[in-house]
Design an enzyme around this catalytic site. Structure first.
Site, PDB file in Angstrom:
ATOM      1  N   GLU A   1       0.897  -1.156   0.000  1.00  0.00           N
ATOM      2  CA  GLU A   1       0.000   0.000   0.000  1.00  0.00           C
ATOM      3  C   GLU A   1       0.928   1.197   0.000  1.00  0.00           C
ATOM      4  O   GLU A   1       1.463   1.582   1.037  1.00  0.00           O
ATOM      5  CB  GLU A   1      -0.905  -0.019   1.233  1.00  0.00           C
ATOM      6  CG  GLU A   1      -1.761   1.213   1.402  1.00  0.00           C
ATOM      7  CD  GLU A   1      -2.761   1.409   0.277  1.00  0.00           C
ATOM      8  OE1 GLU A   1      -2.893   2.558  -0.183  1.00  0.00           O
ATOM      9  OE2 GLU A   1      -3.395   0.438  -0.151  1.00  0.00           O
TER      10      GLU A   1
ATOM     11  N   CYS B   1     -10.908  10.486   2.671  1.00  0.00           N
ATOM     12  CA  CYS B   1     -11.196   9.213   2.003  1.00  0.00           C
ATOM     13  C   CYS B   1     -11.024   9.398   0.503  1.00  0.00           C
ATOM     14  O   CYS B   1     -11.624  10.285  -0.078  1.00  0.00           O
ATOM     15  CB  CYS B   1     -12.630   8.769   2.302  1.00  0.00           C
ATOM     16  SG  CYS B   1     -12.951   8.489   4.038  1.00  0.00           S
TER      17      CYS B   1
END
Length: 127
Positions: A39, A77
């Protein structure tokens, strides 16, 4: 790091970090084959399952998506993973709520979404 990655007891490697750190993991694994999850430079996903209260999920998603303003140095987000069975409804409601946000002067208390600081920020956002 190579010694750890190539230790026979290591079955997999997971890294959350920069792209440079991901390159180092990749270079360290040139001699061994391991499962790897990287990630890189990202953020945790916002996951919505079919069992979720869709309206609460939308409200939280909208708040998280525009929660990228000073003084809260938070990227908000950016990555949504939504169960296929509710993806269409989620997308329609999310877009509708985002379009309804009041955009304006960040010093005005009624503003819900202030401007981006640079043209590069606008380009990155659109990408």
């Amino acid at each position: 790091m190579d010694a750890i990655l190539n230790d026979p007891r290591v079955a997999a490697a997971t890294l959350t970090g920069s792209e440079e750190a991901g390159v180092q993991v990749g270079l360290g694994l040139q001699k061994e084959s391991r499962k790897v999850v990287l990630e890189l430079g990202g953020s945790d996903p916002f996951i919505v399952m079919p069992s979720a209260n869709i309206d609460e999920a939308i409200a939280t998603a909208v708040q998280g998506a525009h929660h990228q303003q000073w003084p809260i140095l938070h990227r908000g987000c950016k990555r949504f993973i939504v169960a296929e069975s509710i993806a269409g409804e989620f997308e329609r409601k999310f877009v509708s709520k985002m379009e309804a946000l009041k955009v304006g002067d960040p010093f005005d208390e009624s503003t819900e979404l202030g401007p981006l600081a640079t043209p590069e920020g606008v380009d990155e956002f659109h990408q």
